[in-house]
Design a protein around this motif. Structure first.
Motif, PDB file in Angstrom:
ATOM      1  N   ILE A   1       5.630  -9.012  -3.351  1.00  0.00           N
ATOM      2  CA  ILE A   1       5.668  -8.418  -2.014  1.00  0.00           C
ATOM      3  C   ILE A   1       5.440  -6.909  -2.110  1.00  0.00           C
ATOM      4  O   ILE A   1       6.256  -6.182  -2.690  1.00  0.00           O
ATOM      5  N   PRO A   2       4.340  -6.399  -1.553  1.00  0.00           N
ATOM      6  CA  PRO A   2       4.144  -4.936  -1.552  1.00  0.00           C
ATOM      7  C   PRO A   2       4.962  -4.296  -0.440  1.00  0.00           C
ATOM      8  O   PRO A   2       5.110  -4.849   0.653  1.00  0.00           O
ATOM      9  N   PHE A   3       5.513  -3.119  -0.722  1.00  0.00           N
ATOM     10  CA  PHE A   3       6.253  -2.401   0.323  1.00  0.00           C
ATOM     11  C   PHE A   3       6.264  -0.921  -0.033  1.00  0.00           C
ATOM     12  O   PHE A   3       5.894  -0.515  -1.138  1.00  0.00           O
ATOM     13  N   THR A   4       6.667  -0.101   0.918  1.00  0.00           N
ATOM     14  CA  THR A   4       6.852   1.323   0.669  1.00  0.00           C
ATOM     15  C   THR A   4       8.256   1.720   1.088  1.00  0.00           C
ATOM     16  O   THR A   4       8.883   1.071   1.924  1.00  0.00           O
ATOM     17  N   TYR A   5       8.745   2.775   0.477  1.00  0.00           N
ATOM     18  CA  TYR A   5      10.055   3.308   0.847  1.00  0.00           C
ATOM     19  C   TYR A   5       9.981   4.821   0.823  1.00  0.00           C
ATOM     20  O   TYR A   5       9.115   5.403   0.161  1.00  0.00           O
TER      21      TYR A   5
ATOM     22  N   ARG B   1       6.519   9.055   0.782  1.00  0.00           N
ATOM     23  CA  ARG B   1       6.446   7.591   0.781  1.00  0.00           C
ATOM     24  C   ARG B   1       6.035   7.126  -0.609  1.00  0.00           C
ATOM     25  O   ARG B   1       5.043   7.582  -1.171  1.00  0.00           O
ATOM     26  N   VAL B   2       6.812   6.204  -1.161  1.00  0.00           N
ATOM     27  CA  VAL B   2       6.605   5.695  -2.510  1.00  0.00           C
ATOM     28  C   VAL B   2       6.261   4.216  -2.424  1.00  0.00           C
ATOM     29  O   VAL B   2       6.814   3.478  -1.597  1.00  0.00           O
ATOM     30  N   HIS B   3       5.349   3.765  -3.275  1.00  0.00           N
ATOM     31  CA  HIS B   3       4.883   2.383  -3.256  1.00  0.00           C
ATOM     32  C   HIS B   3       5.630   1.534  -4.289  1.00  0.00           C
ATOM     33  O   HIS B   3       6.073   2.034  -5.322  1.00  0.00           O
ATOM     34  N   GLY B   4       5.738   0.247  -4.002  1.00  0.00           N
ATOM     35  CA  GLY B   4       6.370  -0.650  -4.948  1.00  0.00           C
ATOM     36  C   GLY B   4       6.107  -2.103  -4.615  1.00  0.00           C
ATOM     37  O   GLY B   4       5.466  -2.434  -3.599  1.00  0.00           O
TER      38      GLY B   4
ATOM     39  N   ASP C   1      -3.654  12.949  -5.495  1.00  0.00           N
ATOM     40  CA  ASP C   1      -2.511  13.670  -4.939  1.00  0.00           C
ATOM     41  C   ASP C   1      -1.205  12.970  -5.317  1.00  0.00           C
ATOM     42  O   ASP C   1      -0.209  13.617  -5.652  1.00  0.00           O
ATOM     43  N   TYR C   2      -1.219  11.653  -5.264  1.00  0.00           N
ATOM     44  CA  TYR C   2      -0.030  10.871  -5.604  1.00  0.00           C
ATOM     45  C   TYR C   2       0.285  11.020  -7.094  1.00  0.00           C
ATOM     46  O   TYR C   2       1.447  11.184  -7.486  1.00  0.00           O
ATOM     47  N   MET C   3      -0.745  10.970  -7.925  1.00  0.00           N
ATOM     48  CA  MET C   3      -0.540  11.083  -9.370  1.00  0.00           C
ATOM     49  C   MET C   3       0.025  12.455  -9.741  1.00  0.00           C
ATOM     50  O   MET C   3       0.917  12.569 -10.586  1.00  0.00           O
ATOM     51  N   PHE C   4      -0.474  13.514  -9.115  1.00  0.00           N
ATOM     52  CA  PHE C   4      -0.025  14.859  -9.442  1.00  0.00           C
ATOM     53  C   PHE C   4       1.275  15.240  -8.728  1.00  0.00           C
ATOM     54  O   PHE C   4       1.835  16.298  -8.999  1.00  0.00           O
TER      55      PHE C   4
ATOM     56  N   ASP D   1      12.737   8.626  -7.968  1.00  0.00           N
ATOM     57  CA  ASP D   1      11.981   7.649  -7.171  1.00  0.00           C
ATOM     58  C   ASP D   1      12.409   6.225  -7.514  1.00  0.00           C
ATOM     59  O   ASP D   1      12.524   5.368  -6.630  1.00  0.00           O
ATOM     60  N   ILE D   2      12.631   5.960  -8.797  1.00  0.00           N
ATOM     61  CA  ILE D   2      13.026   4.620  -9.224  1.00  0.00           C
ATOM     62  C   ILE D   2      14.437   4.313  -8.744  1.00  0.00           C
ATOM     63  O   ILE D   2      14.697   3.239  -8.178  1.00  0.00           O
ATOM     64  N   VAL D   3      15.351   5.252  -8.946  1.00  0.00           N
ATOM     65  CA  VAL D   3      16.740   5.058  -8.513  1.00  0.00           C
ATOM     66  C   VAL D   3      16.802   4.869  -7.000  1.00  0.00           C
ATOM     67  O   VAL D   3      17.497   3.971  -6.495  1.00  0.00           O
ATOM     68  N   GLU D   4      16.068   5.696  -6.266  1.00  0.00           N
ATOM     69  CA  GLU D   4      16.125   5.602  -4.804  1.00  0.00           C
ATOM     70  C   GLU D   4      15.452   4.338  -4.298  1.00  0.00           C
ATOM     71  O   GLU D   4      15.834   3.811  -3.246  1.00  0.00           O
ATOM     72  N   GLY D   5      14.466   3.825  -5.019  1.00  0.00           N
ATOM     73  CA  GLY D   5      13.880   2.545  -4.645  1.00  0.00           C
ATOM     74  C   GLY D   5      14.873   1.409  -4.783  1.00  0.00           C
ATOM     75  O   GLY D   5      14.928   0.498  -3.937  1.00  0.00           O
TER      76      GLY D   5
END
Length: 695
Positions: free
Chosen positions: A387-391, A398-401, A460-463, A477-481
């Motif tokens: 399931i793709p989502f953003t948070y 906005r971060v993807h996961g 932009d996302y990578m940098f 980002d990982i913890v907050e996800g």
């Protein structure tokens, strides 16, 4: 200081954008909830053997000939492969061309009469009607295949090193199917790609020039004319040339997202295709086998989608409609009556399915079904949807996961595992993931974060990481996800773990060191314990540091993680797991390869020994002679068995199946430190402290 009018204007702008941003967030949350509800409504999945999730026996390197008349593929046979050829006409029988090969890549000649079979140390050129030659690769010349020569009936382009008293140069050579060599170019710089006109003349090249790459046109007299300087960490792969003399590229130079580009004679850059949704990098591109023009563009950073370009638009739309929701790879045959090859993939398909498409009738015919059946594929009903989502991170980005859930389970009552990808210049895609599917099958929710700094979502996302790869913004980002998913009712907050390999292993160490209130257990594969030291070792001694184009150090500098910079090195060390080893309060399993040339085994052992001296609960497994990741079947099973056991012991997922005699003996031999989780199989192996986790 920001001028007051500018600051007020910025506030006004934010006020205008905030409702739209909130609406997007609400839409994303609603879509996630709907997908979670759909997974809960599915029947519970039956349990399958762990080896079924990591086995790799389906056909590989499946390639359509340019004339659409044959499909070549490799069939797995133990640790090697055999090479087979299947006619595309209905009723045609596959025939074996090679009984045994170490090849991993197949390329067709332009005329469809020859196969270039590429193994780590050998190039074999095989004629469909018999005959062939072998050419050594690698060695002191560092010879490698660059591409098939699109200007010749049957030839490849090689790059090889030339060394003499004046130093070293890089030679570009055309090699035809009969072994005839034609030198085309020599350069003191590493040459990445080349392009030819219809007559076979070299007309353009890209090469490394210090901290950046550059595209040059090549005049008939051999003079180079600069066409474009490519920014550090940007991509501009040279595909070919149009009849008008424009250069065709794929990459992100001059923009944010990777896309299909045309560079005109005046240096103007034109976008031919980019993700219509504005969120994903170009991931795959199919070219017309006759003209070399781009025909099909594919994007796979969130939801996989393929689009036809120009004359292929309607046919690709029809194929995509027929395989709705699937990730497709499409190869085009030459001419209106030639077959196309469609590869169908999905997160719930361990093994791809291959189909021949007839562009005249629009009909599909599945091929290689028996080959896939022989590999004993997992039923789709047993696998979790990805399931793709953003948070939204705490700083507003906005971060993807992705999220995988055990079918039929109450999402709020299952343990949650954060799986972190390697790289960090990498990303999770929507396709099949064996480790994640195994964990979902064992009752875990699996969260895959494409944290800032990941690829796939634009430059932009990578940098956006700004080099903060210690216990900083990337890890946040990982913890907050994880916290976002818990707030959405996904996962038991008392049963959360973290796993990963390479950079993912490093993130795992950071997680159990600095966020023990969240992560109750960690499983770290090939983990750097000090990212700055590890990157310096990789540059100085590791295999990737020896890249002839010097791209590794240029990449690290562009990402603001240059290990030769004292300030950066000191910052990463201060935030490293090894410098903060006394803070570890959670049980940890470390897995490593004894001959790893990406993460030094001495770094891993030093960290594990330090934890042991501090009385921490740590287990260490080392694959003797193993590289950066396990490859052979027994080490792969050992890897997943140890992970299953560790997570079951601390998060309460399904108990792993008992190891067989061979696996048990292998583990007893290669477990170097043993925590209480593995005491039953440890034998006489030295025990790690049986210290209870601290609250």
């Amino acid at each position: 200081m920001i001028p007051i009018p500018t600051f007020i204007g910025a506030l006004a702008c934010c006020a205008l954008l905030w409702p739209a941003s909130l609406a997007r967030a609400n839409d994303s949350d609603a879509a996630l909830h709907a997908a979670v509800a759909a997974e809960r409504a599915r029947p519970a999945a039956p349990r399958h053997p762990r080896t079924a999730f990591v086995s790799d026996h389906a056909p590989r390197a499946v390639q359509l000939s340019p004339d659409g008349r044959h499909v070549a593929y490799l069939r797995t046979q133990g640790q090697a492969h055999s090479l087979w050829l299947l006619p595309t006409q209905a009723g045609g029988e596959a025939r074996r061309l090679l009984a045994r090969t170490q090849a991993e890549q197949l390329l067709w000649s332009r005329d469809g009469r020859w196969l270039f079979v590429i193994a780590p140390r050998t190039l074999s050129i095989l004629g469909l009607d018999g005959g062939g030659i072998r050419i050594p690769l690698g060695g002191s010349e560092q010879r490698e295949v660059m591409r098939v020569d699109p200007s010749q009936p049957a030839a490849v382009v090689l790059r090889e090193r030339v060394r003499d008293a004046s130093g070293q140069r890089w030679r570009i050579v055309r090699l035809d199917a009969h072994g005839r060599r034609t030198p085309l170019w020599e350069d003191p710089h590493w040459v990445h790609e080349v392009a030819f006109d219809a007559s076979g003349r070299l007309v353009a090249l890209t090469r490394s020039e210090g901290d950046h790459n550059a595209i040059h046109r090549v005049d008939a007299d051999g003079t180079l004319r600069s066409a474009r300087r490519v920014e550090p960490m940007a991509r501009a792969s040279l595909l070919g040339i149009t009849a008008q003399g424009d250069l065709l590229l794929r990459g992100d130079t001059g923009g944010n997202f990777k896309r299909v580009l045309r560079l005109d004679r005046e240096g103007g850059l034109h976008t031919l295709h980019v993700d219509p949704h504005g969120e994903a990098d170009l991931d795959g591109l199919a070219l017309d086998p006759v003209t070399g023009q781009p025909l099909i563009a594919s994007y796979r950073s969130t939801v996989a989608a393929s689009y036809g370009i120009g004359p292929a638009e309607d046919r690709v739309a029809a194929i995509s409609s027929h395989f709705a929701g699937r990730d497709l790879e499409i190869d085009v045959g030459r001419g209106p009556g030639a077959y196309w090859l469609v590869s169908e993939r999905d997160s719930t398909l361990r093994d791809p399915r291959w189909h021949l498409y007839d562009p005249r009738s629009g009909a599909f015919r599945r091929i290689l079904a028996q080959e896939v059946k022989a590999s004993r594929p997992l039923p789709e009903t047993a696998l979790a949807q990805k399931i793709p989502f953003t948070y939204r991170a705490s700083d507003g980005m906005r971060v993807h996961g992705f999220l995988l859930l055990p079918p039929g389970a109450d999402p709020a009552r299952v343990p949650l595992v954060a799986q972190v990808h390697g790289g960090p210049i990498n990303h999770f895609r929507p396709g099949y993931d064996g480790i994640a599917q195994l964990l979902a099958n064992r009752g875990y929710a699996v969260f895959q974060s494409n944290f800032r700094g990941s690829t796939g979502h634009g430059r932009d996302y990578m940098f956006a990481s700004h080099g903060d790869y210690g216990n900083g913004r990337v890890q946040q980002d990982i913890v907050e996800g994880v916290r976002y998913l818990l707030a959405q009712g996904v996962g038991d907050p008392e049963r959360v773990g973290i796993v990963g390999h390479s950079f993912g292993g490093y993130s795992t160490l950071l997680g159990v060191t600095f966020s023990p209130e969240l992560f109750k257990v960690g499983v770290a594969g090939a983990p750097p314990a000090d990212f700055g030291w590890s990157m310096k070792w990789l540059v100085d001694a590791g295999d990737q540091g020896a890249r002839p184009d010097g791209s590794l150090i240029a990449m690290l500098r562009a990402l603001s993680i240059d290990p030769t910079d004292p300030e950066t090195y000191a910052r990463l060390h201060a935030q490293s797991p090894v410098a903060n080893a006394e803070k570890l309060r959670r049980p940890l399993l470390i897995l490593a390869g004894g001959a790893d040339r990406t993460v030094a085994i001495r770094e891993v052992i030093h960290y594990a020994a330090r934890l042991q001296l501090l009385g921490k609960q740590v287990s260490l497994y080392v694959e003797p002679g193993g590289g950066h990741s396990p490859v052979d079947p027994l080490p792969r099973e050992a890897y997943v068995y140890l992970m299953e056991t560790m997570l079951h012991s601390h998060l309460g997922g399904a108990k792993p199946d008992a190891p067989g005699v061979e696996l048990r003996a292998y583990l007893q031999k290669n477990l170097r430190l043993v925590g209480p989780e593995f005491a039953a199989i440890a034998g006489s192996v030295r025990q790690s402290p049986r210290k209870a986790p601290q609250p």
